[in-house]
Motif scaffolding. Structure first.
Motif, PDB file in Angstrom:
ATOM      1  N   ARG A  41       0.836  -1.217   0.000  1.00 56.85           N
ATOM      2  CA  ARG A  41       0.000   0.000   0.000  1.00 56.85           C
ATOM      3  C   ARG A  41       0.862   1.255   0.000  1.00 56.85           C
ATOM      4  NH1 ARG A  41      -3.010  -2.561   4.178  1.00 56.85           N
ATOM      5  NH2 ARG A  41      -4.834  -3.518   3.263  1.00 56.85           N
ATOM      6  N   ALA A  42       1.864   1.256   0.868  1.00 59.70           N
ATOM      7  CA  ALA A  42       2.742   2.436   0.945  1.00 59.70           C
ATOM      8  C   ALA A  42       3.509   2.634  -0.367  1.00 59.70           C
ATOM      9  CB  ALA A  42       3.725   2.265   2.102  1.00 59.70           C
ATOM     10  N   ALA A  43       3.955   1.564  -0.992  1.00 65.85           N
ATOM     11  CA  ALA A  43       4.691   1.678  -2.246  1.00 65.85           C
ATOM     12  C   ALA A  43       3.782   2.133  -3.384  1.00 65.85           C
ATOM     13  CB  ALA A  43       5.333   0.341  -2.604  1.00 65.85           C
ATOM     14  N   CYS A  44       2.505   1.753  -3.344  1.00 67.64           N
ATOM     15  CA  CYS A  44       1.557   2.183  -4.382  1.00 67.64           C
ATOM     16  C   CYS A  44       1.211   3.664  -4.253  1.00 67.64           C
ATOM     17  CB  CYS A  44       0.268   1.372  -4.298  1.00 67.64           C
ATOM     18  SG  CYS A  44       0.430  -0.324  -4.869  1.00 67.64           S
ATOM     19  N   GLN A  45       1.285   4.215  -3.058  1.00 71.25           N
ATOM     20  CA  GLN A  45       0.908   5.622  -2.836  1.00 71.25           C
ATOM     21  C   GLN A  45       2.061   6.572  -3.082  1.00 71.25           C
ATOM     22  OE1 GLN A  45      -0.677   5.609   1.111  1.00 71.25           O
ATOM     23  NE2 GLN A  45      -2.577   4.601   0.495  1.00 71.25           N
ATOM     24  N   ARG A  46       3.252   6.066  -3.298  1.00 74.86           N
ATOM     25  CA  ARG A  46       4.390   6.935  -3.579  1.00 74.86           C
ATOM     26  C   ARG A  46       4.214   7.598  -4.940  1.00 74.86           C
ATOM     27  NH1 ARG A  46       9.884   3.975  -1.576  1.00 74.86           N
ATOM     28  NH2 ARG A  46       9.275   3.799   0.588  1.00 74.86           N
ATOM     29  N   PRO A  47       4.684   8.825  -5.087  1.00 69.18           N
ATOM     30  CA  PRO A  47       4.543   9.514  -6.382  1.00 69.18           C
ATOM     31  C   PRO A  47       5.458   8.929  -7.440  1.00 69.18           C
ATOM     32  CG  PRO A  47       5.622  10.940  -4.764  1.00 69.18           C
ATOM     33  CD  PRO A  47       5.268   9.662  -4.067  1.00 69.18           C
TER      34      PRO A  47
END
Length: 166
Positions: A160-166
């Motif tokens: 989830r955190a990696a998907c939300q990175r720009p």
């Protein structure tokens, strides 16, 4: 004539493989991307998720979820209930009845004990299976499963955190 040949049987423990361990494993190629998460066959980088030999681009992931599958325990509970409700009274009756039924009593005793204790043992070792589920443009897909709930939770959080990175 010669001496009789001896037959040697080699016994070795058989450990059942979990679902993920049964899949053919391709080596995880190091593309120079730093790993955000790595555990066994699973690797998460800033660009992709790699599980075994398959890879998913994180830019294609629409949703990250976890799912839990609880195995069915009703057959084991039914066996314990039947052994207690029917098997034990029947054995009690056979133990005091005609001596001609002595073999039936012993066979029933063995079968009831095996069914009762095997069902109780199965109830003690039953485990939930947790899955990482990715929402992709083609639909949701279970990509990794484990009995370790914390591993799946950490993996889902990292994805989830990696998907939300720009």
């Amino acid at each position: 004539m010669g001496e009789p040949m001896a037959v040697v049987t080699v016994l070795r423990p058989v450990v059942p493989l979990r679902e993920v361990e049964r899949r053919p494993v391709a080596p995880v190629l190091d593309s120079g991307e730093p790993s955000l998460f790595q555990a066994g066959q699973v690797r998460v980088t800033a660009e992709r998720l790699v599980v075994g030999g398959q890879s998913w681009a994180l830019r294609d992931v629409l949703q990250v979820e976890t799912a839990r599958r609880t195995p069915k325990v009703w057959p084991y509970l039914l066996a314990v209930g039947l052994a207690g409700a029917l098997g034990l009274p029947l054995l009690s009756w056979l133990s005091v009845s005609v001596t001609a039924l002595r073999g039936a009593y012993e066979a029933g005793l063995v079968l009831t004990a095996l069914g009762l204790f095997a069902s109780m043992a199965a109830l003690l070792v039953v485990e939930d299976t947790h899955y990482l589920v990715l929402g992709l443009p083609g639909g949701s897909r279970r990509v990794f499963g484990s009995h370790d709930a914390q591993l799946i939770a950490r993996l889902a959080g990292t994805v989830r955190a990696a998907c939300q990175r720009p």
